[in-house]
Scaffold this motif. Structure first.
Motif, PDB file in Angstrom:
ATOM      1  N   PRO A  63       5.147  -0.035   7.977  1.00 21.27           N
ATOM      2  CA  PRO A  63       5.915   0.836   7.008  1.00 21.27           C
ATOM      3  C   PRO A  63       7.139   0.309   6.541  1.00 21.27           C
ATOM      4  O   PRO A  63       7.871  -0.282   7.471  1.00 21.27           O
ATOM      5  CB  PRO A  63       6.227   1.995   7.817  1.00 21.27           C
ATOM      6  N   LEU A  64       7.231  -0.095   5.363  1.00 24.51           N
ATOM      7  CA  LEU A  64       8.511  -0.583   4.718  1.00 24.51           C
ATOM      8  C   LEU A  64       9.674   0.634   4.744  1.00 24.51           C
ATOM      9  O   LEU A  64      10.787   0.512   4.871  1.00 24.51           O
ATOM     10  CB  LEU A  64       8.174  -0.867   3.228  1.00 24.51           C
ATOM     11  N   ARG A  65       9.202   1.736   3.883  1.00 23.49           N
ATOM     12  CA  ARG A  65       9.998   2.672   3.750  1.00 23.49           C
ATOM     13  C   ARG A  65       9.420   4.025   3.256  1.00 23.49           C
ATOM     14  O   ARG A  65       8.305   4.112   2.625  1.00 23.49           O
ATOM     15  CB  ARG A  65      11.157   2.343   2.545  1.00 23.49           C
ATOM     16  N   ALA A  66       9.979   5.335   3.544  1.00 23.47           N
ATOM     17  CA  ALA A  66       9.587   6.450   3.027  1.00 23.47           C
ATOM     18  C   ALA A  66      10.006   6.842   1.671  1.00 23.47           C
ATOM     19  O   ALA A  66      11.493   6.567   1.574  1.00 23.47           O
ATOM     20  CB  ALA A  66       9.902   7.583   4.158  1.00 23.47           C
ATOM     21  N   LEU A  67       9.399   7.334   0.828  1.00 22.95           N
ATOM     22  CA  LEU A  67       9.948   7.716  -0.513  1.00 22.95           C
ATOM     23  C   LEU A  67       9.944   9.403  -0.395  1.00 22.95           C
ATOM     24  O   LEU A  67       8.775   9.866  -0.323  1.00 22.95           O
ATOM     25  CB  LEU A  67       9.083   7.114  -1.191  1.00 22.95           C
ATOM     26  N   LEU A 100       9.162   8.080  -9.613  1.00 16.50           N
ATOM     27  CA  LEU A 100       9.128   6.749  -9.562  1.00 16.50           C
ATOM     28  C   LEU A 100      10.349   6.096  -8.698  1.00 16.50           C
ATOM     29  O   LEU A 100      11.517   6.687  -8.875  1.00 16.50           O
ATOM     30  CB  LEU A 100       9.394   6.211 -11.108  1.00 16.50           C
ATOM     31  N   HIS A 101       9.858   5.394  -7.828  1.00 24.00           N
ATOM     32  CA  HIS A 101      10.744   4.645  -7.056  1.00 24.00           C
ATOM     33  C   HIS A 101      10.722   3.237  -7.048  1.00 24.00           C
ATOM     34  O   HIS A 101       9.748   2.764  -7.397  1.00 24.00           O
ATOM     35  CB  HIS A 101      10.544   5.104  -5.328  1.00 24.00           C
ATOM     36  N   THR A 102      11.872   2.352  -6.747  1.00 24.44           N
ATOM     37  CA  THR A 102      11.823   1.037  -6.576  1.00 24.44           C
ATOM     38  C   THR A 102      11.220   0.551  -5.087  1.00 24.44           C
ATOM     39  O   THR A 102      11.327   1.547  -4.148  1.00 24.44           O
ATOM     40  CB  THR A 102      13.157   0.397  -6.650  1.00 24.44           C
ATOM     41  N   CYS A 103      10.411  -0.248  -5.087  1.00 27.00           N
ATOM     42  CA  CYS A 103       9.650  -0.847  -3.930  1.00 27.00           C
ATOM     43  C   CYS A 103      10.763  -1.526  -2.977  1.00 27.00           C
ATOM     44  O   CYS A 103      10.715  -1.269  -1.681  1.00 27.00           O
ATOM     45  CB  CYS A 103       8.608  -1.788  -4.321  1.00 27.00           C
ATOM     46  N   HIS A 104      11.630  -2.255  -3.603  1.00 33.42           N
ATOM     47  CA  HIS A 104      12.721  -2.969  -2.592  1.00 33.42           C
ATOM     48  C   HIS A 104      13.702  -2.081  -1.923  1.00 33.42           C
ATOM     49  O   HIS A 104      14.063  -2.505  -0.918  1.00 33.42           O
ATOM     50  CB  HIS A 104      13.105  -3.982  -3.366  1.00 33.42           C
ATOM     51  N   TRP A 152       3.850   0.804   2.530  1.00 33.25           N
ATOM     52  CA  TRP A 152       3.263  -0.022   3.688  1.00 33.25           C
ATOM     53  C   TRP A 152       3.371  -1.820   3.354  1.00 33.25           C
ATOM     54  O   TRP A 152       2.692  -1.955   2.204  1.00 33.25           O
ATOM     55  CB  TRP A 152       2.248   0.365   4.247  1.00 33.25           C
ATOM     56  N   PHE A 153       3.582  -2.518   4.185  1.00 31.37           N
ATOM     57  CA  PHE A 153       3.329  -3.961   3.697  1.00 31.37           C
ATOM     58  C   PHE A 153       2.532  -4.523   4.623  1.00 31.37           C
ATOM     59  O   PHE A 153       2.244  -4.016   5.974  1.00 31.37           O
ATOM     60  CB  PHE A 153       4.482  -4.687   4.094  1.00 31.37           C
ATOM     61  N   LEU A 154       1.021  -5.034   4.113  1.00 28.46           N
ATOM     62  CA  LEU A 154       0.002  -5.633   4.917  1.00 28.46           C
ATOM     63  C   LEU A 154       0.002  -7.029   4.602  1.00 28.46           C
ATOM     64  O   LEU A 154       0.323  -7.529   3.650  1.00 28.46           O
ATOM     65  CB  LEU A 154      -1.408  -5.003   4.148  1.00 28.46           C
ATOM     66  N   LEU A 212       0.941  -1.130   0.072  1.00 31.27           N
ATOM     67  CA  LEU A 212      -0.029  -0.182   0.071  1.00 31.27           C
ATOM     68  C   LEU A 212       0.978   1.273  -0.079  1.00 31.27           C
ATOM     69  O   LEU A 212       1.986   1.406   0.665  1.00 31.27           O
ATOM     70  CB  LEU A 212      -1.107  -0.047   1.216  1.00 31.27           C
ATOM     71  N   ILE A 213       0.586   2.269  -0.801  1.00 29.62           N
ATOM     72  CA  ILE A 213       1.308   3.386  -0.646  1.00 29.62           C
ATOM     73  C   ILE A 213       0.478   4.604  -0.187  1.00 29.62           C
ATOM     74  O   ILE A 213      -0.765   4.508  -0.714  1.00 29.62           O
ATOM     75  CB  ILE A 213       1.941   3.598  -2.272  1.00 29.62           C
ATOM     76  N   THR A 214       0.944   5.375   0.458  1.00 29.71           N
ATOM     77  CA  THR A 214       0.052   6.748   0.981  1.00 29.71           C
ATOM     78  C   THR A 214       0.925   7.940   0.900  1.00 29.71           C
ATOM     79  O   THR A 214       2.288   7.960   0.533  1.00 29.71           O
ATOM     80  CB  THR A 214      -0.295   6.486   2.374  1.00 29.71           C
ATOM     81  N   GLY A 215       0.339   9.103   0.576  1.00 27.32           N
ATOM     82  CA  GLY A 215       1.271  10.250   0.273  1.00 27.32           C
ATOM     83  C   GLY A 215       0.643  11.311   1.155  1.00 27.32           C
ATOM     84  O   GLY A 215      -0.848  11.298   1.390  1.00 27.32           O
TER      85      GLY A 215
END
Length: 172
Positions: free
Chosen positions: A38-42, A72-76, A22-24, A10-13
């Motif tokens: 939360p996985l990471r902030a972009l 555009l960012h990578t998810c990993h 986010w990882f669910l 899930l991505i939020t802005g």
């Protein structure tokens, strides 16, 4: 939100210019133990975020801002891959990542703008679809090969109907 066997992304802005990935947990995990992680902030925007999209298949997260920039960012690992700017600097209101033909759909938030642009992931504008009166909503089909655009006056259009055999999701 995008689901797959190991869970969902899930991505939020937000107004603070940060997008969060986010990882669910997957549906098989008991609901009382499911807490979004939360996985990471972009980062990279200088104005508030107005649209987001994610593709786990392509490992890409996209965020659009009120200044017309799409990142555009990578998810990993959250690395910035590309920045694309709306030609008129309009607030980004529609943002979709199509994983099968590897395209990015970008539309302005102002319904009067009335154009949806299709970009390659390399940043080249491949196609512009205009709908008289403006665009209210955009739907990407599950197989990511077709787009349906909803107009301000209530009509739904298939962009390919104007030019048979030439989908905006494929080569222009």
């Amino acid at each position: 939100m995008l689901r797959h066997e190991s869970g969902a992304l899930l991505i939020t802005g937000a107004e603070d210019t940060t997008a969060v990935l986010w990882f669910l947990a997957p549906p098989s995990v008991p609901k009382h133990t499911t807490v979004p992680q939360p996985l990471r902030a972009l980062r990279g925007h200088v104005r508030e975020i107005s649209a987001v999209a994610v593709s786990a298949h392509l490992d890409l997260a996209a965020s659009g801002a009120v200044d017309g920039r799409v990142l555009l960012h990578t998810c990993h690992n959250g690395a910035l891959v590309r920045s694309i700017t709306h030609p008129e600097g309009a607030t980004i209101g529609h943002l979709h990542i199509a994983s099968l033909p590897h395209r990015l759909l970008v539309g302005a938030a102002a319904t009067s703008e009335g154009r949806l642009r299709v970009y390659s992931l390399g940043g080249a504008c491949l196609h512009t679809f205009a709908l008289a009166g403006g665009i209210r909503s955009v739907l990407l089909t599950p197989e990511h090969m077709c787009v349906v655009v909803g107009g301000v006056s209530g009509e739904a259009r298939d962009p390919a109907a104007r030019r048979p055999g030439r989908w905006p999701m494929t080569r222009p």
